[in-house]
Design an enzyme around this catalytic site. Structure first.
Site, PDB file in Angstrom:
ATOM      1  N   LEU A 461       0.834  -1.198   0.000  1.00 24.26           N
ATOM      2  CA  LEU A 461       0.000   0.000   0.000  1.00 24.26           C
ATOM      3  C   LEU A 461       0.874   1.255   0.000  1.00 24.26           C
ATOM      4  O   LEU A 461       0.619   2.197  -0.758  1.00 24.26           O
ATOM      5  CB  LEU A 461      -0.919  -0.015   1.232  1.00 24.26           C
ATOM      6  CG  LEU A 461      -1.689   1.283   1.513  1.00 24.26           C
ATOM      7  CD1 LEU A 461      -2.656   1.574   0.380  1.00 24.26           C
ATOM      8  CD2 LEU A 461      -2.415   1.185   2.856  1.00 24.26           C
ATOM      9  N   GLU A 462       1.912   1.276   0.811  1.00 25.98           N
ATOM     10  CA  GLU A 462       2.797   2.436   0.879  1.00 25.98           C
ATOM     11  C   GLU A 462       3.525   2.647  -0.452  1.00 25.98           C
ATOM     12  O   GLU A 462       3.683   3.781  -0.917  1.00 25.98           O
ATOM     13  CB  GLU A 462       3.809   2.235   2.003  1.00 25.98           C
ATOM     14  CG  GLU A 462       3.162   2.204   3.378  1.00 25.98           C
ATOM     15  CD  GLU A 462       4.080   1.668   4.446  1.00 25.98           C
ATOM     16  OE1 GLU A 462       3.774   1.854   5.636  1.00 25.98           O
ATOM     17  OE2 GLU A 462       5.127   1.059   4.095  1.00 25.98           O
ATOM     18  N   LEU A 463       3.967   1.561  -1.067  1.00 28.01           N
ATOM     19  CA  LEU A 463       4.669   1.682  -2.354  1.00 28.01           C
ATOM     20  C   LEU A 463       3.749   2.241  -3.434  1.00 28.01           C
ATOM     21  O   LEU A 463       4.120   3.139  -4.185  1.00 28.01           O
ATOM     22  CB  LEU A 463       5.213   0.303  -2.766  1.00 28.01           C
ATOM     23  CG  LEU A 463       5.889   0.245  -4.144  1.00 28.01           C
ATOM     24  CD1 LEU A 463       7.113   1.149  -4.187  1.00 28.01           C
ATOM     25  CD2 LEU A 463       6.282  -1.199  -4.481  1.00 28.01           C
TER      26      LEU A 463
END
Length: 586
Positions: A461-463
């Site tokens: 999700l962060e990427l």
């Protein structure tokens, strides 16, 4: 008394065996001395003698149908091999005589045959033919034979082994002559003519050749010109030079008259100077259809100082005009070769040193440039964090992020770092808070390892959030830090796409722990501009210009980082709806 002129200087008369030939008495080759008509009127008579091989006394020639005398000529119709020898013509009267000898050579036909061309013993006649113009070729000596023939003779023409009339419409035979209507370059070369006639019931013949040379049309300009040197050209003379060479090239269009090229020194030709130090040499360097380029070289030996002040002129002349160019001698100032060589060597050495220094210390130079001229992004945006760290949630990566990355970035380099597990508040939605933290950061630092970015994880999700932020407006940059080597097939699709365009900084274990290592320098190049000296001067606290409260708060977060890992596990267990939200976003 008999005056003997010896042997004629015109050389031997050559006749082909079986063809008509004749000997003209050489005494009449000087009309101012002897004229045939005048000699006979004064009582002189012309007699022919022959000196056979191996005899000392000449013998009178017995005239016959084959050997006859016509005025000043002895005719051989035809010549045989036995006619070879020395002949003497004599003008005499009762009181005196004058004689001269000539040599006759009768050649066999196989001695002069040249391939498919007719056999000719006499040297060819030379004819000049301007291109694109017409001309007429007459077989040599034809008028003399016409007087001896009992009927009108016939002439057969040849060119390059081809017999007329297979040549085309530009050339045709008119009577005994060959008419060339339009001269072309392919029409030059050797032409052969064979004359046939009858005399006293015998068929006789002889052959001649004509060498036709094509030249440029007479309508073109025919004035001579000087190609080099240009007007008032300066010839450089090296210091200490003992010989100078001045070159002049003149162009002479074809003309039948004389032409000349020469040098003058102070208005006098070289031969008029009576000075052995000056010498002129001429040679032809190019010949093109009659136009010629001639080079004239003036050599000056043992150059003296006064020679630099002389006036040198190159001149050309033909029947149509005249041209001249002036040249000057000038001593060349020598270049400081030693100084120039040393300067060039030092310059090359300096460039090599600079290249090596840049190749080895390019990171240091780039960081130095950023510290002087870089722009602090805090003054141009409204972001809260400098770095958001994304990593795989396992003990090894967490230990590296919390004890190494976070400590150096915050305490040593003065960056504001966001770690979701440490800075998020309990009770919130993981998806929303993750997107918010990423959007509020200037850099997304992705710690790449074999367990990173598995499907459905928060790291993925962060990427995705970081890549979307770069794609939308470029307000966020993603940095890849390779903590442990990862095979390419182990990378998720988003990470493979990001690797093509993003910087990858590799962690090399103990080699990268020192702040002066290449890892931290390379990472600082990708991070926002911060001046380390300002951080150290502030006692190892927060960012430049930060308040004491902010620094204290950041230290408090650092001290409680270990206990926050336990809170992350508790929050994840107590709030399963956050995991569901991540899966829905992905």
């Amino acid at each position: 008394m008999c005056h003997d002129w010896g042997e004629s200087g015109d050389g031997a008369v050559v006749v082909l065996e079986g063809e008509v030939g004749w000997l003209s008495c050489s005494l009449f080759s000087h009309p101012s001395v002897y004229n045939y008509t005048s000699a006979l009127s004064t009582g002189l008579n012309l007699f022919w003698y022959r000196l056979p091989a191996g005899h000392d006394l000449e013998q009178p020639i017995g005239y016959s149908q084959r050997l006859s005398k016509e005025r000043e000529r002895l005719w051989l119709q035809p010549a045989t091999a036995e006619d070879t020898g020395q002949y003497i013509c004599m003008l005499s009267n009762k009181s005196s005589c004058t004689k001269i000898s000539m040599r006759l050579e009768v050649l066999a036909r196989d001695q002069v045959v040249r391939g498919c061309e007719p056999a000719v013993a006499v040297a060819p006649s030379q004819v000049i033919a301007p291109l694109q113009e017409g001309m007429t070729l007459d077989c040599p000596d034809l008028q003399d034979v016409v007087k001896m023939a009992d009927s009108s003779p016939s002439v057969t023409w040849y060119h390059r082994c081809q017999k007329f009339p297979t040549w085309g419409s530009d050339r045709e035979q008119r009577g005994l002559s060959l008419q060339i209507h339009v001269m072309l370059t392919t029409y030059d070369g050797s032409y052969y003519c064979t004359v046939h006639y009858q005399r006293r019931g015998r068929e006789l013949q002889y052959s001649r050749s004509i060498n036709v040379t094509a030249v440029y049309p007479s309508s073109l300009p025919k004035h001579p010109s000087i190609l080099q040197p240009t007007q008032d050209h300066i010839f450089k003379v090296e210091q200490g030079c003992t010989q100078v060479r001045l070159e002049c090239r003149g162009h002479f269009p074809y003309l039948a008259g004389d032409w000349d090229i020469w040098w003058t020194v102070d208005g006098k030709k070289v031969e008029e100077l009576n000075n052995s130090r000056f010498f002129q040499n001429n040679r032809q360097v190019k010949y093109d259809y009659g136009d010629r380029t001639v080079e004239s070289v003036l050599l000056i030996q043992n150059l003296q100082a006064k020679d630099l002040n002389r006036e040198y002129n190159c001149s050309v002349r033909n029947q149509r005009g005249f041209d001249t160019h002036r040249a000057h001698l000038e001593q060349e100032v020598p270049l400081p070769s030693v100084e120039l060589g040393c300067g060039l060597g030092v310059t090359l050495l300096l460039m090599l040193v600079l290249f090596v220094v840049y190749h080895v210390f390019w990171l240091e130079l780039l960081l130095l440039y950023r510290s002087w001229f870089g722009t602090d992004e805090r003054h141009t945006d409204d972001k809260e964090f400098d770095v958001y760290i994304s990593y795989a949630r396992n003990s090894e990566e967490e230990q590296f992020v919390l004890t190494t990355l976070r400590r150096v970035l915050e305490n040593e380099l003065g960056y504001s770092v966001c770690i979701f597990d440490r800075d998020s508040l309990p009770g919130g939605t993981i998806t929303d808070e993750t997107l918010t933290f990423v959007a509020r950061s200037r850099r997304l630092l992705v710690v790449v390892s074999p367990g990173y970015a598995s499907q459905g994880s928060q790291a993925l999700l962060e990427l995705k959030a970081g890549i979307d932020g770069m794609a939308r407006g470029g307000h966020l940059r993603v940095i890849l830090v390779q903590y442990r080597p990862v095979r390419r097939q182990g990378w998720v699709r988003e990470l493979r796409r990001a690797r093509v365009a993003l910087a990858l900084v590799r962690w090399q274990g103990d080699k990268s722990r020192e702040l002066t290592s290449r890892f931290w320098k390379r990472l600082r190049v990708e991070l926002p501009v911060r001046r380390v000296s300002g951080v150290e001067g502030g006692g190892g606290g927060g960012e430049e210009g930060g308040s004491e409260g902010e620094v204290a708060l950041r230290r408090l977060h650092s001290q409680n980082s270990t206990s926050s890992q336990t809170g992350l596990i508790t929050n994840t267990v107590k709030e399963p709806q956050k995991v569901i939200s991540i899966a829905a976003y992905l």
